[in-house]
Scaffold this active site. Structure first.
Site, PDB file in Angstrom:
ATOM      1  N   SER A  10       0.850  -1.193   0.000  1.00 45.79           N
ATOM      2  CA  SER A  10       0.000   0.000   0.000  1.00 45.79           C
ATOM      3  C   SER A  10       0.883   1.239   0.000  1.00 45.79           C
ATOM      4  O   SER A  10       2.025   1.207   0.478  1.00 45.79           O
ATOM      5  CB  SER A  10      -0.893   0.022   1.241  1.00 45.79           C
ATOM      6  OG  SER A  10      -1.601   1.241   1.353  1.00 45.79           O
ATOM      7  N   TYR A  31      -2.178   0.450  10.492  1.00 42.92           N
ATOM      8  CA  TYR A  31      -2.092   0.057   9.087  1.00 42.92           C
ATOM      9  C   TYR A  31      -0.768   0.499   8.484  1.00 42.92           C
ATOM     10  O   TYR A  31      -0.114  -0.269   7.765  1.00 42.92           O
ATOM     11  CB  TYR A  31      -3.270   0.651   8.319  1.00 42.92           C
ATOM     12  CG  TYR A  31      -3.418   0.129   6.907  1.00 42.92           C
ATOM     13  CD1 TYR A  31      -3.557  -1.236   6.659  1.00 42.92           C
ATOM     14  CD2 TYR A  31      -3.447   0.998   5.822  1.00 42.92           C
ATOM     15  CE1 TYR A  31      -3.694  -1.726   5.369  1.00 42.92           C
ATOM     16  CE2 TYR A  31      -3.595   0.530   4.526  1.00 42.92           C
ATOM     17  CZ  TYR A  31      -3.717  -0.837   4.303  1.00 42.92           C
ATOM     18  OH  TYR A  31      -3.866  -1.310   3.010  1.00 42.92           O
TER      19      TYR A  31
END
Length: 262
Positions: free
Chosen positions: A138, A151
């Protein structure tokens, strides 16, 4: 890619399902791996892929996956796509259980599947001349943002894991590719992050002109796997034009700036 076999984790929805479709369209044999059997069966009916129901956070499931694959031939590509986010709270206030889940699926899941399938990828590399190990991370694994704590930490770790793999596998015909998407509008990512709160999930994309969709990322993955054997796209960061950074999103139509009138 007749006779070439790829394994895609997290294949029941979003980027994973789109990658299965794209690979099948390019002629790959695909083993779609996920927890939800009903969705996998529907994908198999649509694309002709093979399915294996497995949870990447389970040692037993991954061992059974590896055993099944070993008994049915080599693996020429692995797409570690399974992952996800939970919450948008600060480091101070966020739930430790959410952090543990994110590390388990985004980091340990990648390690678990990679360790189990690398021997099969080596067999595939001997047959094809090269094997592909693709980790879908990501933009959050490269740029931190407020509320991203757990995250960010998990995806930064997944990025580091990928970098180390590339060093460790140097000298072998195995391409280690990292695809790091920015804002992607899928059917579930934001919904999972916000515990099923549809209003909060929809607000993530509100006003953003043309966020990426799963098919955009899948096309990048397949393109990297289609390069000549000596070409390795180490790191691909893919964002919508409207996104400069995780915390910098244009809202409304994209327009060129006009020179100030004199």
């Amino acid at each position: 890619m007749d006779g070439m076999r790829a394994v895609v984790t997290g294949a029941s929805s979003g980027i994973g399902a789109a990658t299965v479709r794209a690979l099948r369209h390019d002629g790959w044999d695909v083993v779609a791996v996920a927890r939800r059997e009903d969705r996998l069966r529907a994908l198999a009916a649509e694309t002709g892929c093979e399915v294996v129901v497995a949870d990447v956070t389970s040692d037993a499931d991954v061992a059974a996956l590896a055993e099944h694959l070993a008994s049915t031939g080599p693996v020429h590509a692995l797409v570690n796509n399974a992952g996800g986010a939970k919450g948008l709270a600060s480091v101070e206030e966020s739930d430790l259980a959410d952090w543990a889940w994110m590390f388990e699926v985004n980091v340990l899941g990648v390690k678990r599947v990679t360790s189990a399938l690398l021997p099969l990828l080596r067999r595939g590399a001997d047959e094809r001349g090269v094997a592909d190990l693709v980790n879908v991370t990501s933009l959050a694994g490269h740029v931190a943002y407020v509320g991203g704590g757990g995250y960010n930490a998990a995806k930064f770790a997944a990025h580091a894991l990928t970098e180390v793999l590339r060093l460790e596998l140097n000298g072998e015909p195995i391409r280690v590719v990292e695809v790091a998407p920015g804002l992607v509008k899928t059917d579930e990512f934001a919904l999972v992050r916000f515990g099923g709160d549809r209003e909060r999930a929809d607000a993530v994309y509100e006003g953003v002109p043309e966020p990426l969709v799963a098919e955009d990322v899948a096309s990048v993955i397949v393109d990297a796997m289609s390069k000549p054997p000596h070409v390795d796209l180490d790191l691909i960061v893919v964002k919508p034009v409207a996104q400069a950074a995780p915390h910098r999103l244009a809202k409304g139509p994209l327009v060129t700036r006009r020179e100030a009138s004199r």
